[in-house]
Design a protein around this motif. Structure first.
Motif, PDB file in Angstrom:
ATOM      1  N   ASN A   1     -10.262  17.818   2.229  1.00  0.00           N
ATOM      2  CA  ASN A   1     -11.467  17.711   3.053  1.00  0.00           C
ATOM      3  C   ASN A   1     -12.513  16.901   2.296  1.00  0.00           C
ATOM      4  OD1 ASN A   1     -10.347  19.248   5.071  1.00  0.00           O
ATOM      5  ND2 ASN A   1     -11.111  21.189   4.239  1.00  0.00           N
ATOM      6  N   GLY A   2     -13.047  15.882   2.912  1.00  0.00           N
ATOM      7  CA  GLY A   2     -14.038  15.030   2.253  1.00  0.00           C
ATOM      8  C   GLY A   2     -13.430  14.128   1.206  1.00  0.00           C
ATOM      9  N   SER A   3     -12.221  13.644   1.452  1.00  0.00           N
ATOM     10  CA  SER A   3     -11.563  12.788   0.468  1.00  0.00           C
ATOM     11  C   SER A   3     -12.359  11.513   0.251  1.00  0.00           C
ATOM     12  CB  SER A   3     -10.146  12.442   0.952  1.00  0.00           C
ATOM     13  OG  SER A   3      -9.538  11.530   0.084  1.00  0.00           O
ATOM     14  N   ARG A   4     -12.468  11.118  -1.020  1.00  0.00           N
ATOM     15  CA  ARG A   4     -13.225   9.921  -1.371  1.00  0.00           C
ATOM     16  C   ARG A   4     -12.416   8.644  -1.175  1.00  0.00           C
ATOM     17  NH1 ARG A   4     -16.129  11.739  -7.082  1.00  0.00           N
ATOM     18  NH2 ARG A   4     -17.253  13.552  -6.240  1.00  0.00           N
ATOM     19  N   LEU A   5     -11.078   8.765  -1.073  1.00  0.00           N
ATOM     20  CA  LEU A   5     -10.250   7.568  -0.979  1.00  0.00           C
ATOM     21  C   LEU A   5     -10.402   6.863   0.368  1.00  0.00           C
ATOM     22  CD1 LEU A   5      -7.012   8.874  -2.705  1.00  0.00           C
ATOM     23  CD2 LEU A   5      -8.753   7.383  -3.670  1.00  0.00           C
ATOM     24  N   MET A   6     -10.646   7.652   1.427  1.00  0.00           N
ATOM     25  CA  MET A   6     -10.810   7.082   2.759  1.00  0.00           C
ATOM     26  C   MET A   6      -9.619   6.184   3.105  1.00  0.00           C
ATOM     27  SD  MET A   6     -13.614   8.487   3.701  1.00  0.00           S
ATOM     28  CE  MET A   6     -13.986   7.578   5.174  1.00  0.00           C
ATOM     29  N   LYS A   7      -8.421   6.610   2.675  1.00  0.00           N
ATOM     30  CA  LYS A   7      -7.212   5.843   2.919  1.00  0.00           C
ATOM     31  C   LYS A   7      -6.513   6.393   4.152  1.00  0.00           C
ATOM     32  CE  LYS A   7      -4.055   2.778   1.857  1.00  0.00           C
ATOM     33  NZ  LYS A   7      -4.340   1.339   1.831  1.00  0.00           N
ATOM     34  N   LYS A   8      -6.164   5.518   5.050  1.00  0.00           N
ATOM     35  CA  LYS A   8      -5.517   5.920   6.285  1.00  0.00           C
ATOM     36  C   LYS A   8      -4.020   5.731   6.153  1.00  0.00           C
ATOM     37  CE  LYS A   8      -5.456   5.059  11.262  1.00  0.00           C
ATOM     38  NZ  LYS A   8      -5.979   4.211  12.368  1.00  0.00           N
ATOM     39  N   LYS A   9      -3.276   6.739   6.556  1.00  0.00           N
ATOM     40  CA  LYS A   9      -1.818   6.664   6.501  1.00  0.00           C
ATOM     41  C   LYS A   9      -1.322   5.709   7.584  1.00  0.00           C
ATOM     42  CE  LYS A   9       2.217   9.692   6.485  1.00  0.00           C
ATOM     43  NZ  LYS A   9       2.669  11.106   6.521  1.00  0.00           N
ATOM     44  N   PRO A  10      -0.385   4.811   7.226  1.00  0.00           N
ATOM     45  CA  PRO A  10       0.086   3.842   8.239  1.00  0.00           C
ATOM     46  C   PRO A  10       0.879   4.527   9.336  1.00  0.00           C
ATOM     47  CG  PRO A  10       1.391   3.685   6.246  1.00  0.00           C
ATOM     48  CD  PRO A  10       0.259   4.622   5.928  1.00  0.00           C
ATOM     49  N   GLY A  11       0.913   3.885  10.486  1.00  0.00           N
ATOM     50  CA  GLY A  11       1.662   4.388  11.627  1.00  0.00           C
ATOM     51  C   GLY A  11       2.959   3.641  11.814  1.00  0.00           C
ATOM     52  N   PRO A  12       3.782   4.090  12.749  1.00  0.00           N
ATOM     53  CA  PRO A  12       5.096   3.439  12.954  1.00  0.00           C
ATOM     54  C   PRO A  12       4.992   1.976  13.377  1.00  0.00           C
ATOM     55  CG  PRO A  12       5.006   5.594  14.029  1.00  0.00           C
ATOM     56  CD  PRO A  12       3.617   5.280  13.605  1.00  0.00           C
ATOM     57  N   LYS A  13       3.892   1.608  14.064  1.00  0.00           N
ATOM     58  CA  LYS A  13       3.765   0.245  14.573  1.00  0.00           C
ATOM     59  C   LYS A  13       3.041  -0.683  13.604  1.00  0.00           C
ATOM     60  CE  LYS A  13       3.805   1.650  19.437  1.00  0.00           C
ATOM     61  NZ  LYS A  13       3.074   1.584  20.727  1.00  0.00           N
ATOM     62  N   ASP A  14       2.620  -0.210  12.463  1.00  0.00           N
ATOM     63  CA  ASP A  14       1.960  -1.074  11.487  1.00  0.00           C
ATOM     64  C   ASP A  14       2.955  -2.047  10.878  1.00  0.00           C
ATOM     65  OD1 ASP A  14      -0.571  -0.032  11.823  1.00  0.00           O
ATOM     66  OD2 ASP A  14      -0.275   1.547  10.337  1.00  0.00           O
ATOM     67  N   SER A  15       2.408  -3.123  10.324  1.00  0.00           N
ATOM     68  CA  SER A  15       3.272  -4.159   9.754  1.00  0.00           C
ATOM     69  C   SER A  15       3.951  -3.666   8.480  1.00  0.00           C
ATOM     70  CB  SER A  15       2.447  -5.414   9.450  1.00  0.00           C
ATOM     71  OG  SER A  15       1.460  -5.121   8.474  1.00  0.00           O
ATOM     72  N   LEU A  16       5.007  -4.386   8.120  1.00  0.00           N
ATOM     73  CA  LEU A  16       5.759  -4.002   6.932  1.00  0.00           C
ATOM     74  C   LEU A  16       4.916  -4.154   5.657  1.00  0.00           C
ATOM     75  CD1 LEU A  16       8.608  -3.046   6.071  1.00  0.00           C
ATOM     76  CD2 LEU A  16       9.188  -5.438   5.695  1.00  0.00           C
ATOM     77  N   SER A  17       4.016  -5.128   5.611  1.00  0.00           N
ATOM     78  CA  SER A  17       3.168  -5.317   4.422  1.00  0.00           C
ATOM     79  C   SER A  17       2.199  -4.153   4.247  1.00  0.00           C
ATOM     80  CB  SER A  17       2.398  -6.628   4.547  1.00  0.00           C
ATOM     81  OG  SER A  17       1.577  -6.624   5.712  1.00  0.00           O
ATOM     82  N   VAL A  18       1.666  -3.629   5.361  1.00  0.00           N
ATOM     83  CA  VAL A  18       0.768  -2.465   5.274  1.00  0.00           C
ATOM     84  C   VAL A  18       1.526  -1.252   4.761  1.00  0.00           C
ATOM     85  CG1 VAL A  18      -0.696  -0.907   6.613  1.00  0.00           C
ATOM     86  CG2 VAL A  18      -0.744  -3.361   7.068  1.00  0.00           C
TER      87      VAL A  18
END
Length: 661
Positions: A85-102
């Motif tokens: 809760n309140g993570s400082r990374l603010m990193k979003k987990k990629p989804g199935p439709k995201d590109s291979l580089s992401v």
């Protein structure tokens, strides 16, 4: 810290959430989709061990272990900071439709760099942390709580940790408690099934004692995991360990090469083990590659043409591992076949008759091979077939290249010899110059001493009153004699007039630093006359003992100032900081002896001056160390000014207390 946990779906990818995850990372405890698996394969087997859940060969308990970890949210360990809760990374987990580089960027940060993994803060040292993790793992494997053991192993717990009080390892406990999935987890992370406990019993002995044949066969099979993989790669069969057959070497279809097998036998055990592990990784890469290419959805994804770089290994070994990809399938199988033969020989002893008989049947070989000889670099090359033998033209070209290389080496050798001779000559010249500088320094010191003796003889005293002599020579090189009568100032006045006569009316009389000039000397003379005209009763209260002590301490002050001047002028002399400290000590001694009623101002002035002296000495030494000429000259002048004023105050005290004698 609170975390949001959710029960995962067993059919989705642990990295991107894509459905129909048909691949798995064994050591990460995750199911993967095809795209994420292609990225895991590019990381290397030392980071992620990938297998197909549909087409790869699995031990049933190992597959159940991976599914149990995936179902029990083992992925939360690798994504711990993302779920905070309140993570400082603010990193979003990629989804199935995201590109291979992401997805690639996210997976490398998650699994290769472990940026989001769970980490505990320990205040104790590394050894205490390892012992604590090992004890927790030792206690956890006796229960079916697989996630706790997995978290401890992810934190760095040693799967072969030996508990001093219990006298066993976690694998002993898991086998004795019949925890099959815990056993599989420990084996994946490198637990040794042959490690003995305090009673010299291995985990295999524990399973045999409890008559647990399933665990016993699994532990025995884990000991021969590498050779079993080689046998399956050659003949699609594995040895029957239940009946005591631990090596399966195909009898048909392969023929060992005499030279290659002899070179393998010459390798030390540790080098042979490294070669076997590299070949094992290459075989696993090719078997996974064949399954990978059989899947319809992998044709457009990135391929892994050779073993990825392992940063824990040397550069040379990584290059050798990647060169294994150049082997054709027959060449690699021939190498695997010879490794199997030599592995059986090494495990059964160098004098194993069956191995030697097999070697004699395949080709002619000496009865006593030279195992102690060292193999050349060319010996590690794979023997070429007739089709790959070099032609005559290639042989001629290689001979010409070798000749040119020898010529270049000879030219370089001559240049190196000439360079060595030049360096030797330069070193000789440097030694001569150093000797010359040393001789000049000795002559300079001798001339200074002679000049100081000559001036002292002409003045009729030891040079203490010759303050202008101190300023011109930048040193006090003789011991002062105490002033005993009122004529000393007149002698000093005549000497100053003689030594400071200007060459023209426009030239100023320069003395020590900025303070010493002709007007200052006249003011000093008037001050001495005023002191001389004081009534004798002014210091009659000073007794002979106190007067003698004052004279003795003033003599010490003069000597310490002399040493200070020598230290700042000559680099090879004592450190100026220590000399300045000696001046400070003697000044404080004098302050303790002088009368506080009549000499308060003089004492205060000298203490203020000596307090400024010590920092200047320290700054002077620092300037010498960094070779700052401008700063060096500045601090040098400040020390001279302070020393001159201290000498002047000391002279006034000597003059004052000499009158009362």
């Amino acid at each position: 810290m609170s975390r949001t946990k959710s029960k995962p779906n067993v059919e989705v990818c642990g990295d991107c959430g894509a459905p129909d995850a048909t691949w798995a990372s064994v050591n990460k405890g995750l199911l993967l989709c095809t795209q994420c698996c292609s990225i895991h394969r590019s990381l290397g087997r030392h980071i992620s061990q990938t297998k197909s859940t549909l087409k790869s060969t699995w031990n049933p308990n190992q597959l159940n272990m991976v599914l149990a970890l995936n179902n029990n949210a083992a992925n939360n360990i690798w994504e711990h900071t993302l779920l905070e809760n309140g993570s400082r990374l603010m990193k979003k987990k990629p989804g199935p439709k995201d590109s291979l580089s992401v997805k690639e960027e996210y997976i490398k940060a998650k699994h290769q760099q472990c940026l989001y993994a769970f980490r505990e803060n320990y205040e104790d040292g590394l050894l205490s942390v390892e012992n604590e993790l090992g004890k927790q793992l030792h206690a956890s494997v006796r229960t079916p709580n697989l996630e706790t053991s997995f978290r401890l192993l992810a934190l760095g717990a040693d799967p072969n940790y030996f508990h001093d009080e219990k006298g066993s390892t976690p694998l002993h406990v898991a086998v004795n408690s019949d925890q099959k999935l815990q056993v599989e987890l420990l084996l994946v992370y490198g637990a040794d099934p042959t490690f003995p406990d305090s009673q010299r019993r291995t985990p295999v002995d524990y399973s045999r004692q409890t008559n647990n044949k399933e665990l016993m066969n699994r532990l025995i099979e884990s000991q021969y995991e590498v050779t079993d993989s080689f046998s399956y790669y050659l003949s699609l069969k594995k040895p029957d360990h239940c009946n005591g057959v631990h090596f399966l070497i195909p009898s048909t279809g392969f023929k060992s090469n005499t030279a290659s097998l002899a070179k393998l036998q010459k390798l030390p055990n540790h080098v042979f083990e490294e070669l076997v592990m590299d070949v094992y990784d290459e075989v696993d890469r090719r078997q996974t590659q064949s399954i990978w290419l059989s899947c319809a959805d992998t044709t457009e994804l990135n391929d892994v043409p050779f073993l990825p770089v392992d940063n824990t290994l040397s550069t040379t070994r990584n290059q050798g591992r990647q060169k294994l990809a150049r082997f054709t399938t027959p060449e690699l199988k021939s190498l695997v076949y010879e490794i199997l033969i030599d592995t059986q020989r090494r495990q059964s002893g160098n004098s194993d008759k069956s191995s030697m008989n097999h070697l004699r049947q395949t080709s002619e070989i000496d009865d006593d091979p030279l195992y102690d000889s060292v193999a050349d670099d060319e010996d590690y090359a794979v023997p070429m077939s007739k089709e790959n033998e070099p032609s005559k033209e290639e042989t001629v070209i290689s001979v010409d290249t070798l000749t040119k290389t020898n010529q270049v080496l000879e030219a370089l050798t001559k240049q190196l010899k000439n360079s060595d001779n030049t360096i030797t000559d330069l070193r000789a010249e440097v030694s001569k110059l150093r000797q010359c500088v040393k001789t000049l320094q000795n002559e300079n010191t001798e001339l200074k001493s002679r000049l100081s003796q000559k001036v002292s003889f002409q003045n009729g005293d030891s040079g203490f009153d010759s303050l202008e002599f101190i300023g011109e020579n930048q040193a006090l090189e003789s011991t002062p004699s105490l002033i005993s009568n009122g004529k000393a100032d007149e002698i000093e006045m005549r000497h100053n007039k003689k030594s400071q006569r200007p060459t023209s009316m426009f030239e100023t009389r320069e003395g020590l630093g900025k303070a010493a000039n002709w007007q200052a000397m006249k003011a000093q003379l008037r001050q001495s006359e005023n002191v001389r005209n004081l009534s004798p009763g002014y210091i009659n209260h000073v007794g002979p003992y106190e007067r003698e002590a004052i004279m003795h301490i003033t003599e010490q002050i003069t000597r310490s100032i002399q040493k200070l001047f020598i230290s700042i002028q000559e680099p090879e002399s004592e450190d100026c900081v220590g000399c300045g400290e000696n001046v400070k000590i003697t000044i404080h001694k004098l302050a303790g002896v002088l009368s506080k009623e009549t000499d308060t101002e003089k004492i205060k002035l000298m203490i203020d001056l000596v307090n400024k002296l010590q920092p200047e000495c320290q700054l002077l030494r620092n300037s010498k160390m960094i070779n700052d000429s401008k700063s060096l000259e500045n601090h040098f002048g400040n020390i001279r000014d302070i020393a001159f004023n201290l000498a002047k105050c000391t002279k006034d005290i000597v003059t004052k207390y000499s009158i009362s004698q």
